[in-house]
Design a protein around this motif. Structure first.
Motif, PDB file in Angstrom:
ATOM      1  N   GLU B  30       0.846  -1.196   0.000  1.00 35.71           N
ATOM      2  CA  GLU B  30       0.000   0.000   0.000  1.00 35.71           C
ATOM      3  C   GLU B  30       0.873   1.234   0.000  1.00 35.71           C
ATOM      4  O   GLU B  30       1.878   1.278   0.716  1.00 35.71           O
ATOM      5  CB  GLU B  30      -0.869   0.042   1.259  1.00 35.71           C
ATOM      6  CG  GLU B  30      -2.208  -0.629   1.108  1.00 35.71           C
ATOM      7  CD  GLU B  30      -3.037  -0.493   2.375  1.00 35.71           C
ATOM      8  OE1 GLU B  30      -3.799  -1.415   2.644  1.00 35.71           O
ATOM      9  OE2 GLU B  30      -2.906   0.537   3.089  1.00 35.71           O
ATOM     10  N   ILE B  31       0.484   2.222  -0.791  1.00 38.21           N
ATOM     11  CA  ILE B  31       1.169   3.506  -0.746  1.00 38.21           C
ATOM     12  C   ILE B  31       0.191   4.515  -0.176  1.00 38.21           C
ATOM     13  O   ILE B  31      -0.966   4.555  -0.584  1.00 38.21           O
ATOM     14  CB  ILE B  31       1.605   3.972  -2.150  1.00 38.21           C
ATOM     15  CG1 ILE B  31       2.570   2.965  -2.774  1.00 38.21           C
ATOM     16  CG2 ILE B  31       2.261   5.339  -2.076  1.00 38.21           C
ATOM     17  CD1 ILE B  31       3.058   3.391  -4.146  1.00 38.21           C
ATOM     18  N   GLN B  32       0.670   5.300   0.782  1.00 33.82           N
ATOM     19  CA  GLN B  32      -0.194   6.331   1.385  1.00 33.82           C
ATOM     20  C   GLN B  32       0.353   7.710   1.049  1.00 33.82           C
ATOM     21  O   GLN B  32       1.551   7.952   1.198  1.00 33.82           O
ATOM     22  CB  GLN B  32      -0.243   6.115   2.887  1.00 33.82           C
ATOM     23  CG  GLN B  32      -1.299   6.942   3.590  1.00 33.82           C
ATOM     24  CD  GLN B  32      -1.375   6.593   5.067  1.00 33.82           C
ATOM     25  OE1 GLN B  32      -1.856   5.540   5.453  1.00 33.82           O
ATOM     26  NE2 GLN B  32      -0.857   7.471   5.890  1.00 33.82           N
ATOM     27  N   ALA B  33      -0.509   8.576   0.570  1.00 31.06           N
ATOM     28  CA  ALA B  33      -0.088   9.918   0.179  1.00 31.06           C
ATOM     29  C   ALA B  33      -1.082  10.946   0.677  1.00 31.06           C
ATOM     30  O   ALA B  33      -2.290  10.773   0.528  1.00 31.06           O
ATOM     31  CB  ALA B  33       0.029  10.004  -1.340  1.00 31.06           C
ATOM     32  N   VAL B  34      -0.592  12.027   1.268  1.00 27.99           N
ATOM     33  CA  VAL B  34      -1.450  13.122   1.717  1.00 27.99           C
ATOM     34  C   VAL B  34      -1.153  14.344   0.856  1.00 27.99           C
ATOM     35  O   VAL B  34      -0.037  14.849   0.869  1.00 27.99           O
ATOM     36  CB  VAL B  34      -1.206  13.460   3.203  1.00 27.99           C
ATOM     37  CG1 VAL B  34      -2.177  14.542   3.665  1.00 27.99           C
ATOM     38  CG2 VAL B  34      -1.325  12.235   4.074  1.00 27.99           C
ATOM     39  N   VAL B  79      -4.977   9.522   0.396  1.00 25.99           N
ATOM     40  CA  VAL B  79      -5.299   8.517  -0.611  1.00 25.99           C
ATOM     41  C   VAL B  79      -4.346   7.360  -0.415  1.00 25.99           C
ATOM     42  O   VAL B  79      -3.147   7.550  -0.226  1.00 25.99           O
ATOM     43  CB  VAL B  79      -5.166   9.092  -2.039  1.00 25.99           C
ATOM     44  CG1 VAL B  79      -5.252   7.988  -3.078  1.00 25.99           C
ATOM     45  CG2 VAL B  79      -6.243  10.123  -2.291  1.00 25.99           C
ATOM     46  N   LYS B  80      -4.895   6.169  -0.377  1.00 22.29           N
ATOM     47  CA  LYS B  80      -3.995   5.022  -0.406  1.00 22.29           C
ATOM     48  C   LYS B  80      -4.155   4.320  -1.744  1.00 22.29           C
ATOM     49  O   LYS B  80      -5.243   4.293  -2.339  1.00 22.29           O
ATOM     50  CB  LYS B  80      -4.228   4.072   0.770  1.00 22.29           C
ATOM     51  CG  LYS B  80      -5.448   3.224   0.717  1.00 22.29           C
ATOM     52  CD  LYS B  80      -5.462   2.227   1.876  1.00 22.29           C
ATOM     53  CE  LYS B  80      -6.778   1.451   1.876  1.00 22.29           C
ATOM     54  NZ  LYS B  80      -6.898   0.575   3.044  1.00 22.29           N
ATOM     55  N   LEU B  81      -3.045   3.849  -2.240  1.00 23.63           N
ATOM     56  CA  LEU B  81      -3.035   3.096  -3.488  1.00 23.63           C
ATOM     57  C   LEU B  81      -2.652   1.660  -3.146  1.00 23.63           C
ATOM     58  O   LEU B  81      -1.567   1.422  -2.620  1.00 23.63           O
ATOM     59  CB  LEU B  81      -2.004   3.679  -4.457  1.00 23.63           C
ATOM     60  CG  LEU B  81      -2.174   5.146  -4.864  1.00 23.63           C
ATOM     61  CD1 LEU B  81      -0.948   5.626  -5.627  1.00 23.63           C
ATOM     62  CD2 LEU B  81      -3.439   5.341  -5.685  1.00 23.63           C
ATOM     63  N   ILE B  82      -3.562   0.760  -3.408  1.00 27.28           N
ATOM     64  CA  ILE B  82      -3.259  -0.651  -3.189  1.00 27.28           C
ATOM     65  C   ILE B  82      -2.598  -1.152  -4.470  1.00 27.28           C
ATOM     66  O   ILE B  82      -3.180  -1.051  -5.548  1.00 27.28           O
ATOM     67  CB  ILE B  82      -4.539  -1.446  -2.884  1.00 27.28           C
ATOM     68  CG1 ILE B  82      -5.234  -0.866  -1.658  1.00 27.28           C
ATOM     69  CG2 ILE B  82      -4.225  -2.929  -2.693  1.00 27.28           C
ATOM     70  CD1 ILE B  82      -6.716  -1.161  -1.586  1.00 27.28           C
ATOM     71  N   ILE B  83      -1.379  -1.633  -4.337  1.00 27.95           N
ATOM     72  CA  ILE B  83      -0.592  -2.049  -5.501  1.00 27.95           C
ATOM     73  C   ILE B  83      -0.509  -3.565  -5.537  1.00 27.95           C
ATOM     74  O   ILE B  83      -0.134  -4.188  -4.556  1.00 27.95           O
ATOM     75  CB  ILE B  83       0.838  -1.482  -5.430  1.00 27.95           C
ATOM     76  CG1 ILE B  83       0.834   0.000  -5.089  1.00 27.95           C
ATOM     77  CG2 ILE B  83       1.606  -1.774  -6.712  1.00 27.95           C
ATOM     78  CD1 ILE B  83       0.211   0.874  -6.119  1.00 27.95           C
ATOM     79  N   GLU B  84      -0.867  -4.109  -6.664  1.00 32.90           N
ATOM     80  CA  GLU B  84      -0.820  -5.565  -6.816  1.00 32.90           C
ATOM     81  C   GLU B  84      -0.282  -5.911  -8.198  1.00 32.90           C
ATOM     82  O   GLU B  84      -0.470  -5.163  -9.148  1.00 32.90           O
ATOM     83  CB  GLU B  84      -2.234  -6.163  -6.714  1.00 32.90           C
ATOM     84  CG  GLU B  84      -2.855  -6.034  -5.355  1.00 32.90           C
ATOM     85  CD  GLU B  84      -4.286  -6.575  -5.309  1.00 32.90           C
ATOM     86  OE1 GLU B  84      -4.795  -7.023  -6.360  1.00 32.90           O
ATOM     87  OE2 GLU B  84      -4.873  -6.533  -4.224  1.00 32.90           O
ATOM     88  N   PRO B  85       0.365  -7.080  -8.303  1.00 35.17           N
ATOM     89  CA  PRO B  85       0.717  -7.545  -9.644  1.00 35.17           C
ATOM     90  C   PRO B  85      -0.583  -7.778 -10.402  1.00 35.17           C
ATOM     91  O   PRO B  85      -1.577  -8.193  -9.805  1.00 35.17           O
ATOM     92  CB  PRO B  85       1.431  -8.875  -9.397  1.00 35.17           C
ATOM     93  CG  PRO B  85       1.737  -8.899  -7.948  1.00 35.17           C
ATOM     94  CD  PRO B  85       0.750  -8.026  -7.257  1.00 35.17           C
ATOM     95  N   ARG B  86      -0.581  -7.488 -11.684  1.00 36.92           N
ATOM     96  CA  ARG B  86      -1.811  -7.611 -12.449  1.00 36.92           C
ATOM     97  C   ARG B  86      -2.354  -9.038 -12.415  1.00 36.92           C
ATOM     98  O   ARG B  86      -3.558  -9.238 -12.302  1.00 36.92           O
ATOM     99  CB  ARG B  86      -1.554  -7.221 -13.885  1.00 36.92           C
ATOM    100  CG  ARG B  86      -2.806  -6.970 -14.671  1.00 36.92           C
ATOM    101  CD  ARG B  86      -2.453  -6.418 -16.018  1.00 36.92           C
ATOM    102  NE  ARG B  86      -3.617  -5.844 -16.650  1.00 36.92           N
ATOM    103  CZ  ARG B  86      -3.565  -5.142 -17.775  1.00 36.92           C
ATOM    104  NH1 ARG B  86      -2.400  -4.910 -18.321  1.00 36.92           N
ATOM    105  NH2 ARG B  86      -4.652  -4.649 -18.302  1.00 36.92           N
TER     106      ARG B  86
END
Lengths: 105, 105
Positions: B30-34, B79-86
């Motif tokens: 997960e990437i978290q960005a404010v 905003v969090k970006l959930i990152i996964e292999p496709r």
């Protein structure tokens, strides 16, 4: 694939609605954003759009990419977000999915 | 899932490297960005990370979500970006994938 251009002043709710509309028609859509403010609105729109399709058991994924564009004769690097239904991402297909809006009866 | 916090001053290349490292270990991150600046760097990092995993025939998708966090006693929406292999996105699995870096021999 149809391209939605999003600006820093774009309304994320409106973009989300347009996004789901095109996704429903075409099975996929691209969002193009130049600058941090525009990208911020674009990501908000995708997040809101997830809520629009979730009642159908669908989810949306986005795949970011850089794209060189020309604005007023200046070369700029924009970010495009390729938006696909999660299910359609399996084989890289952009098959048409039934994204009819849910209406209470 | 491990969380990478990204700021407006974060180096997208460094974040991309960390992202691929965690993805390789855990199968997802997960990437978290404010704020718009931080989110911009986060998306750049994901885009760059796609280049890191592409030689293995892999792709990365991101799934954005809102998250309420507290900074200095103030409620903020990040905003969090959930990152996964496709590939792992097929069934919503976060299975471990072999994301060894490609080295020239």
């Amino acid at each position: 694939m149809e391209v939605l251009k999003v600006a820093a002043r774009s309304n994320p709710n409106s973009v989300a609605g347009a996004l789901v509309g095109v996704l429903r028609e075409k099975g996929g859509v691209e969002i193009q954003a130049v600058g941090a403010g525009a990208l911020n609105q674009a990501i908000k729109a995708v997040t809101i759009a997830r809520g629009f399709v979730a009642p159908r058991g669908l989810d949306i994924v986005c795949i970011p990419a850089f794209v060189d564009i020309e604005i007023d004769g200046q070369e700029r690097t924009a970010v495009k977000l390729i938006i696909e239904p999660r299910a359609a991402g399996i084989n890289g297909l952009s098959e048409k999915l039934n994204l009819e809006p849910v209406t209470a009866r």
